[in-house]
Design a protein around this motif. Structure first.
Motif, PDB file in Angstrom:
ATOM      1  N   GLN A 176      21.001 -73.819  60.116  1.00 39.57           N
ATOM      2  CA  GLN A 176      20.786 -72.382  60.165  1.00 39.57           C
ATOM      3  C   GLN A 176      19.296 -72.073  60.084  1.00 39.57           C
ATOM      4  N   LYS A 177      18.837 -71.191  60.950  1.00 39.31           N
ATOM      5  CA  LYS A 177      17.442 -70.769  60.933  1.00 39.31           C
ATOM      6  C   LYS A 177      17.233 -69.835  59.754  1.00 39.31           C
ATOM      7  N   GLN A 178      16.209 -70.133  58.958  1.00 43.57           N
ATOM      8  CA  GLN A 178      15.951 -69.354  57.756  1.00 43.57           C
ATOM      9  C   GLN A 178      14.557 -68.744  57.782  1.00 43.57           C
ATOM     10  N   LEU A 182      12.085 -67.515  54.925  1.00 41.34           N
ATOM     11  CA  LEU A 182      11.906 -67.556  53.473  1.00 41.34           C
ATOM     12  C   LEU A 182      10.927 -66.474  53.039  1.00 41.34           C
ATOM     13  N   VAL A 237      22.027 -63.694  53.169  1.00 38.16           N
ATOM     14  CA  VAL A 237      20.866 -64.300  52.528  1.00 38.16           C
ATOM     15  C   VAL A 237      21.337 -65.222  51.408  1.00 38.16           C
ATOM     16  N   GLU A 244      24.580 -65.817  46.852  1.00 33.49           N
ATOM     17  CA  GLU A 244      24.637 -65.315  48.223  1.00 33.49           C
ATOM     18  C   GLU A 244      24.808 -63.803  48.212  1.00 33.49           C
ATOM     19  N   ALA A 289      16.114 -66.564  51.160  1.00 33.42           N
ATOM     20  CA  ALA A 289      16.214 -67.184  52.476  1.00 33.42           C
ATOM     21  C   ALA A 289      17.155 -66.344  53.339  1.00 33.42           C
ATOM     22  N   LEU A 314      19.206 -65.798  56.596  1.00 34.73           N
ATOM     23  CA  LEU A 314      19.797 -66.621  57.647  1.00 34.73           C
ATOM     24  C   LEU A 314      19.760 -65.838  58.949  1.00 34.73           C
ATOM     25  N   GLU A 366      21.471 -70.070  64.107  1.00 36.43           N
ATOM     26  CA  GLU A 366      21.824 -71.479  63.972  1.00 36.43           C
ATOM     27  C   GLU A 366      21.311 -72.257  65.168  1.00 36.43           C
ATOM     28  N   ASP A 406      18.295 -76.120  56.029  1.00 35.55           N
ATOM     29  CA  ASP A 406      18.697 -74.799  55.559  1.00 35.55           C
ATOM     30  C   ASP A 406      19.083 -74.820  54.087  1.00 35.55           C
TER      31      ASP A 406
END
Length: 459
Positions: free
Chosen positions: A145-147, A149, A325, A337, A376, A378, A381, A422
């Motif tokens: 998953q692309k995060q 931060l 997140v 979460e 983080a 999200l 993906e 991730d």
């Protein structure tokens, strides 16, 4: 047989001494050769030749000198042969030493290779691994998953936080709630003696008495008007006075209600909790004078908090309302979460960031206001060919990342290079192959055993 003269006897004795001297010189030369080695092989023949050179100075002794020279030459040859044998032995010894040295070197090399082969290996039987909770899995394709931060801070949920003020001036008579106490909605927090409240209650009581008088006057005038005894004008005036008295009573009651004071109690003003929660701030003490704007208590329901974050302009496209997140504490190991509940429409002139907010459930009270967190977001993906569980990655030396893989007799630390992650799954760019088995759980224990083995080997 003729008798020898003294001269002949003396000559014979002299020749014997010369022969003896030549033989002694040959023996000394041979011994020197044996001591000095093959480099002095010509010493004995030289000595023999020297002895042979002395022999002609004696008369009638040539045959003895020749015999002595032959004897010296033979001794020199024997000595040379013996020296050659000794030299061969020395060469043989040198070759033996070289062979021994080579064999020792090969043995040392084999030992080094054995150490290198055993380096990074944690010896563990199947029963020991099971008891230690070691779980093995296969590395393979996964979705990372692309995060995005972002730094953040836990704050009070302002929708569930109340700042309690007296709303009237007075003096604190008693305090019934303490800092950190859980209070229910409507629970008494403090009591204040207020002249303003006393005046309001007096006004209400006056209005109520006027209302009672106006009501009795109205009833009497109404009856007289119905009996045609009194004029209708008097009846209408009594009716108007009654209505005005009712308005005055309602107005006085509303004033008391607006400041949160009850009808009864003279000058007593009660400060009560507007909602259920914890008393997180308290600024009242008995005998203290307060005004209608003095911050007295702060009550907050900490079962829900906000994680406030600052979003830079380039990151705004990835931070959207409703985006999932993961919030992680920076001071200890804890995460939760949630979803983005609010993104500001304006960018700050000084910070050049937009505010955003995440609503977090906090039933255990872990997330305390003021705690710094990492948020983080999200944002998408991406598939990767080889990935492992993030908990399987260890750094024994603090630099290289390793993953423990099954090996003969235990588990070996395999150096790997990592890619995207991730927090749950991490990409492996080199060091592992797809389908290769690795330790998914229990790698921390293996790391500890590896460090212990390295320390023992160093000592």
């Amino acid at each position: 047989m003729s008798e020898k003269t003294p001269f002949d006897t003396s000559l014979s004795s002299s020749k014997q001494w010369i022969a003896a001297a030549v033989m002694a010189a040959a023996g000394v030369a041979g011994g020197a050769y044996l001591l000095r080695g093959p480099g002095t092989v010509a010493a004995a023949p030289a000595a023999a030749a020297a002895g042979h050179g002395d022999a002609p100075s004696h008369q009638d002794g040539e045959h003895h000198g020749e015999a002595a020279a032959k004897t010296g030459a033979k001794a020199g040859a024997d000595a040379h042969q013996e020296a050659d044998q000794h030299g061969d032995g020395e060469h043989h010894d040198n070759k033996t030493d070289a062979s021994s040295k080579d064999a020792h070197g090969n043995a040392a090399g084999g030992h080094a290779e054995g150490e290198e082969a055993g380096e990074g290996l944690v010896k563990l039987s199947a029963a020991q691994a099971k008891a230690a909770g070691v779980v093995v899995d296969q590395a393979g394709p996964a979705s990372i998953q692309k995060q995005v931060l972002l730094p953040g801070e836990i704050r009070f949920d302002e929708d569930r936080t109340a700042h309690v003020v007296p709303r009237v001036a007075g003096v604190v008579a008693s305090v019934h709630a303490q800092l950190g106490e859980q209070v229910a909605k409507g629970q008494l927090l403090a009591v204040i003696q207020s002249p303003a409240v006393s005046d309001q209650r007096s006004e209400l009581q006056t209005a109520q008495r006027r209302l009672a008088f106006a009501k009795s006057s109205y009833e009497r005038e109404k009856q007289l008007w119905q009996e045609r005894i009194s004029a209708e004008q008097d009846y209408q005036a009594a009716r108007q006075a009654l209505q005005e008295a009712e308005i005055a009573v309602a107005n006085a009651a509303q004033k008391l209600s607006a400041i949160g004071a009850g009808v009864a109690g003279a000058s007593r003003y009660e400060l009560r909790a507007p909602l259920a929660g914890m008393v997180v701030e308290k600024h009242l003490t008995v005998g203290e004078s307060v005004t209608d704007s003095t911050a007295s208590f702060t009550v907050s329901d900490l079962r829900s908090v906000w994680a406030e974050i600052s979003v830079a302009a380039p990151q705004l496209p990835d931070v959207r309302m409703g985006a999932p997140v993961v919030v992680r504490a920076t001071a200890f190991d804890s995460e939760a979460e949630g979803r983005i509940a609010y993104v500001g429409a304006l960018i700050g002139a000084q910070t050049r960031t937009a505010p955003a907010r995440v609503a977090l459930a906090n039933p255990q009270g872990v997330w305390r206001p003021g705690l710094f967190v990492d948020v983080a977001v999200l944002a998408g993906e991406s598939p990767v060919p080889i990935a492992v569980d993030a908990k399987a990655i260890q750094r024994p030396d603090g630099k290289e990342s390793v993953v423990f893989v099954p090996a003969e007799g235990g588990y070996r630390a395999q150096v790997v290079e990592l890619g995207a992650t991730d927090g749950k799954t991490t990409e492996v760019t080199s060091g592992l192959q797809a389908g290769q088995r690795y330790v998914k759980q229990g790698s921390f224990m293996l790391r500890a055993e590896l460090g212990k083995a390295s320390a023992e080997h160093a000592h």
